[in-house]
Design an enzyme around this catalytic site. Structure first.
Site, mmCIF file in Angstrom:
data_model
loop_
_atom_site.group_PDB
_atom_site.id
_atom_site.type_symbol
_atom_site.label_atom_id
_atom_site.label_comp_id
_atom_site.label_asym_id
_atom_site.label_seq_id
_atom_site.Cartn_x
_atom_site.Cartn_y
_atom_site.Cartn_z
ATOM 1 N N ARG A 42 0.695 -1.109 -0.162
ATOM 2 C CA ARG A 42 -0.047 -0.019 -0.031
ATOM 3 C C ARG A 42 0.902 1.122 -0.156
ATOM 4 O O ARG A 42 0.605 2.201 -0.612
ATOM 5 C CB ARG A 42 -1.124 -0.056 1.179
ATOM 6 C CG ARG A 42 -1.802 -1.086 0.959
ATOM 7 C CD ARG A 42 -2.641 -1.572 2.234
ATOM 8 N NE ARG A 42 -3.836 -2.435 1.969
ATOM 9 C CZ ARG A 42 -3.645 -3.733 1.850
ATOM 10 N NH1 ARG A 42 -2.622 -4.466 1.805
ATOM 11 N NH2 ARG A 42 -4.810 -4.035 1.793
ATOM 12 N N GLN A 78 -8.487 -7.303 -0.125
ATOM 13 C CA GLN A 78 -8.031 -6.823 -1.546
ATOM 14 C C GLN A 78 -9.132 -6.467 -2.346
ATOM 15 O O GLN A 78 -8.924 -5.538 -3.217
ATOM 16 C CB GLN A 78 -7.348 -8.257 -2.020
ATOM 17 C CG GLN A 78 -6.038 -8.642 -1.329
ATOM 18 C CD GLN A 78 -5.421 -10.143 -1.931
ATOM 19 O OE1 GLN A 78 -5.868 -10.695 -3.023
ATOM 20 N NE2 GLN A 78 -4.363 -10.230 -1.368
ATOM 21 N N ASP A 134 -4.288 -15.557 6.973
ATOM 22 C CA ASP A 134 -2.938 -15.997 6.586
ATOM 23 C C ASP A 134 -2.125 -16.928 7.740
ATOM 24 O O ASP A 134 -1.264 -17.499 7.417
ATOM 25 C CB ASP A 134 -2.063 -14.738 6.349
ATOM 26 C CG ASP A 134 -2.392 -13.762 5.181
ATOM 27 O OD1 ASP A 134 -3.229 -14.804 4.502
ATOM 28 O OD2 ASP A 134 -2.096 -12.999 5.048
#
Ligand code: S3P
Length: 431
Positions: free
Chosen positions: A26, A170, A318
């Site tokens: 980002r 996302q 994750d």
């Protein structure tokens, strides 16, 4: 490359995890859209964020890299300064690069083509193609608009109100970025809260962004976005492998310095607490608008199985592979469900962990949307495959530390997607 992992006697010492991957992506993309000079310190020099950096360069952004600590200076030309790329943009293995860039490029009046490696070209893109098309972008993909490569010709967007079927930072970020270029407000509603680094960084650049529960509303800016200086904090998702390692390997005590503790990312710590893990957080402070701190983690003999589901899933998405490893050593049954999304990551992470941990002797059952694991179970060293997925390689390596005999990780070099120093830090903690 194959990597051999031996049973470890203890993990001891101090590490600083690599810089946060999501924030690195980002920082490089958003500073490219700002007007003026931004400085990025402690960027993650790993393959995924480098794909984003190369993408911005190919779009005409002047990016300088200075000094031995590789500070980045981005000369942002403003929201509308990007140029048509002369070639296809290669996003490598990075879903974040492809999805976030698609949002930005939907606002550009020129043509771009985005591709990626074999894994990325199998990952679902309909989730961004559909809402970006609703906003007015011309965006197409292979296999009836579902897969990369993507072709985008943007411009003339309108804000929409969009209810996302799945929680995904996302997808959310792609829509908010497109919203910067739209007429009218863009509103995104998530079923559960996903990581919010985009919202925080855009707000710090002067964007009018309002958050109400799981709903985010963004107004297209009237002025250019402010350039910024940022020092990127450590990546919690990378630290998680060592948190689990120190928990599982007897006689361990490690200090993890300067890790980002954003609560949209730390669901894993809530689960570890329920399991009976032994850790402490010190020196809490803020860096780059994000909560950070140091952690002390000690080994624990008696972990308990838990149920992990619902709103927790996006906050530990994750950490699934490493959570599976912890569950093999926990008393009773651990069930992880509501996590079908994991089948669409860099690999099918449910199938990959079931296949590989089974080879090591774990009692692990595949569910449609997760796994069921019975523990504790003595793992045996085996020949296991990374599925070319960085997080699978690292999770299996930690499993190897507590297995009897030698564990060989086939195609272990994929760790360089997010954590190029993983194996050197792991060796250092064993000395
Ligand atoms: C990321 C969002 C998550 C995560 C990925 C990084 C991001 O993906 O799994 O590693 O930086 O926004 P989804 O948005 O697909 O859940």
């Amino acid at each position: 490359m194959e990597r051999k992992i031996n049973n470890a006697r203890a993990l001891n010492g101090e590490i600083t995890p690599p810089p946060d991957k999501s924030i690195s992506h980002r920082a490089i993309m958003f500073s490219s859209l700002a007007k003026g000079e931004s400085r990025i310190k402690n960027f993650l020099w790993a393959k995924d964020p480098i794909s984003s950096l190369n993408g911005m360069k190919a779009l005409g952004v002047l990016i300088e890299i200075k000094g031995t600590n590789k500070e980045i200076i981005v000369h942002g030309g403003g929201l509308k300064s990007l140029k048509e790329p002369q070639d296809v943009l290669d996003c490598g293995n990075s879903g974040t690069t492809m999805r976030l860039l698609s949002g930005i490029l939907s606002g550009m009046p020129f043509l771009s083509i985005l591709t990626g490696d074999e894994s990325l070209r199998q990952r679902p893109m309909k989730r961004i193609i559909k809402p970006l098309s609703m906003m007015g972008a011309n965006i197409f993909g292979r296999a009836e608009n579902t897969l990369p490569p993507l072709v985008i010709k943007g411009g003339h967007l309108r804000g929409i109100t969009y209810e996302m079927p799945i929680a995904s930072a996302q997808v959310k970020s792609a829509l908010l970025l497109a919203g910067l270029y739209a007429d009218g407000e863009t509103s995104v509603l998530e079923p559960h809260k996903s990581r919010d680094h985009t919202e925080k960084m855009l707000a710090s650049m002067g964007v009018d962004i309002k958050i109400n529960g799981n709903e985010i509303k963004l107004k297209p800016p009237r002025n250019e976005l402010s350039a910024f200086d940022i020092t990127i904090p450590g990546d919690f998702s990378s630290a998680a492998f060592f948190i689990a390692g120190a928990t599982l390997v007897p006689n361990s005590e490690i200090l993890i310095k300067n890790v980002c503790l954003n609560d949209t990312r730390t669901g894993f710590l809530e689960v570890l607490t329920k399991m009976g893990g032994n850790f402490q957080i010190l020196n809490r402070t803020y860096q780059a608008g994000e909560p950070v701190g140091d952690m002390i983690v000690k080994s624990t003999q008696e972990l308990k199985g838990v149920i992990v589901e619902g709103e927790l899933i996006p906050r530990l998405i994750d950490e699934f592979p490493i959570l599976c490893v912890l569950a093999t050593q926990s008393q009773g049954v651990t069930i992880i469900k509501d996590a079908e999304e994991l089948r669409k990551k860099e690999s099918d992470r449910i199938r990959a962990m079931v296949t590989e941990l089974s080879k090591m002797g774990a009692e692990i059952k595949e569910l449609k949307d997760g796994v069921e694991i019975k523990g504790p179970c003595k793992l045996k060293g085996a020949y296991v495959y990374s599925h070319m997925d960085h997080r699978i390689a690292m999770a299996l390596s930690i499993a190897g530390l507590i297995a009897e005999g030698v564990t060989t990780i086939v195609d272990s070099d994929c760790v360089d997607i997010s954590f190029p120093d993983f194996y050197s830090l792991l060796e250092m903690l064993q000395k």
